[in-house]
Design a protein around this motif. Structure first.
Motif, PDB file in Angstrom:
ATOM      1  N   ASP A  49       0.831  -1.200   0.000  1.00  0.00           N
ATOM      2  CA  ASP A  49       0.000   0.000   0.000  1.00  0.00           C
ATOM      3  C   ASP A  49       0.864   1.247   0.000  1.00  0.00           C
ATOM      4  N   LEU A  50       0.371   2.299  -0.645  1.00  0.00           N
ATOM      5  CA  LEU A  50       0.979   3.614  -0.472  1.00  0.00           C
ATOM      6  C   LEU A  50       0.587   4.108   0.922  1.00  0.00           C
ATOM      7  N   LEU A  51       1.565   4.161   1.803  1.00  0.00           N
ATOM      8  CA  LEU A  51       1.296   4.567   3.181  1.00  0.00           C
ATOM      9  C   LEU A  51       1.330   6.084   3.294  1.00  0.00           C
ATOM     10  N   GLU A  63       9.208   3.559  -8.999  1.00  0.00           N
ATOM     11  CA  GLU A  63       8.271   3.847 -10.071  1.00  0.00           C
ATOM     12  C   GLU A  63       6.938   3.234  -9.652  1.00  0.00           C
ATOM     13  N   VAL A  64       5.955   4.058  -9.365  1.00  0.00           N
ATOM     14  CA  VAL A  64       4.705   3.593  -8.779  1.00  0.00           C
ATOM     15  C   VAL A  64       3.695   3.233  -9.864  1.00  0.00           C
ATOM     16  N   LEU A  65       3.097   2.058  -9.710  1.00  0.00           N
ATOM     17  CA  LEU A  65       2.056   1.609 -10.626  1.00  0.00           C
ATOM     18  C   LEU A  65       0.813   1.284  -9.794  1.00  0.00           C
ATOM     19  N   PRO A  91      13.320   0.758  -8.692  1.00  0.00           N
ATOM     20  CA  PRO A  91      12.456  -0.414  -8.511  1.00  0.00           C
ATOM     21  C   PRO A  91      10.994  -0.024  -8.721  1.00  0.00           C
ATOM     22  N   ILE A  92      10.126  -1.004  -8.773  1.00  0.00           N
ATOM     23  CA  ILE A  92       8.702  -0.785  -9.059  1.00  0.00           C
ATOM     24  C   ILE A  92       7.886  -1.019  -7.795  1.00  0.00           C
ATOM     25  N   PHE A  93       6.895  -0.175  -7.587  1.00  0.00           N
ATOM     26  CA  PHE A  93       5.978  -0.347  -6.459  1.00  0.00           C
ATOM     27  C   PHE A  93       4.571  -0.536  -7.001  1.00  0.00           C
ATOM     28  N   LEU A  94       4.012  -1.727  -6.815  1.00  0.00           N
ATOM     29  CA  LEU A  94       2.629  -1.997  -7.211  1.00  0.00           C
ATOM     30  C   LEU A  94       1.730  -1.626  -6.040  1.00  0.00           C
TER      31      LEU A  94
END
Length: 350
Positions: A49-51, A63-65, A91-94
């Protein structure tokens, strides 16, 4: 061209220690990671989760997806990766959603979110080629309070692949396989007769392939003094039969050894089979310090985690050691591509 290993990471309990440790490693990658490892971060994917407290930080370092409100498929992620600018180093953040949690304050909502992160990771991990799975710590106690039937990552992975996944606490000095896992101590004497020894044999053969060496293996006894010739218990007679079975699989195993004195000379062995959780993990953690990891053998793809739990109190105080998570990342990068080749179904001798 050599394939690049994807490393998929479940955020773990957002109130626990795993996420702060990962933040420390990502933010200070030049301190903790070698140049080659820094380059591999572009293939590192976190699911969480985006906290509220970290949203700006996440946007800066990842890099947020956003994938909330829909079922995000393997095909969609594969398409995103194929179209991604190869020069991007982040890195990627789902992001499954937006949430707010307080470090060190466990609760049902945080536990449920940790379970959801893991299940999304599990789905993606199964379908992505050349992909390892890193699971940050969750709380079985708190997840159970949500109504989920969850006894641990290893059990969930075993059900997913219809295999007997084998828990292995791994360190460069020694690996420990607890033959019975998270069960009450009173149930251990009965449970040792239910251990799936063909799966144990395959796991040990897989570990030999990964480590590229013939392993020297020891089995610990259940009873004090290895049963004292039957005076303190008969379980060792059964264990000797299983040692013979493992020897027939071309495994160099000895025992059963009295557990109270064995670790005075543990350096003579590569792997120890312990009869129950604490028999193996107490000495393992004394030997490995904060540098041990948990891997799940006898699965077709690699899963690794740090060897510690959520550590809510340390998370609240901001006191933590990054080594286990760091070692887990490094081991995944080292073994991920070879893992699928190491997994096989050899014909075992009866």
């Amino acid at each position: 061209m050599k394939a690049n290993p994807l490393l998929l990471c479940s955020m773990g309990d957002p109130a626990g220690i795993g996420w702060p440790i990962l933040k420390e490693i990502i933010e200070n990658k030049r301190v903790y990671l070698k140049e080659k490892e820094q380059n591999l971060l572009k293939y590192f994917i976190v699911v969480g989760d985006l906290l509220k407290s970290d949203e700006k930080w996440i946007s800066r370092y990842f890099e947020v997806l956003p994938i909330s409100g829909k079922k995000f498929t393997v095909k969609e992620l594969s398409l995103f990766l194929s179209k991604r600018n190869p020069r991007k180093q982040k890195p990627i953040f789902l992001a499954l959603g937006h949430n707010s949690f307080e470090l060190g304050k466990p609760n049902v909502h945080a536990a449920l979110r940790s379970y959801i992160y893991f299940k999304q990771c599990l789905y993606l991990w199964q379908g992505l080629p050349n992909c390892a799975l890193l699971t940050l710590p969750v709380s079985k106690e708190w997840i159970s309070k949500t109504g989920k039937n969850f006894t641990g990552h290893t059990a969930e992975l075993s059900k997913t692949y219809h295999q007997n996944g084998v828990m292995c606490m791994h360190h460069s000095k020694l690996s420990i396989i607890p033959l019975t896992e998270h069960i009450p101590i009173a149930k251990v004497p009965e449970a040792i007769y239910q251990v799936p020894y063909p799966a144990i044999a395959k796991a040990l053969l897989q570990l030999e392939t990964l480590k590229r060496k013939k392993l020297k293996i020891a089995m610990l006894a259940l009873n004090p003094h290895a049963g004292e010739g039957g005076a303190l218990g008969k379980e060792e007679d059964f264990l000797r039969e299983k040692i013979l079975f493992l020897q027939k699989q071309n495994l160099a195993i000895e025992g059963p050894f009295p557990a109270d004195s064995f670790f005075m000379n543990y350096k003579d062995y590569d792997v120890v089979l312990a009869q129950y959780h604490d028999q193996g993990l107490i000495p393992f953690k004394m030997i490995s310090g904060f540098s041990g990891v948990n891997i799940t053998l006898n699965l077709p793809k690699m899963r690794v985690s740090p060897d510690h739990g959520t550590a809510y109190l340390q998370a609240q105080k901001g006191e933590y050691d990054i080594k286990s998570v760091l070692v887990a990342m490094r081991l995944a990068w080292k073994w991920s591509l070879a893992w699928q080749q190491s997994f096989s179904s050899p014909s075992l001798s009866p």
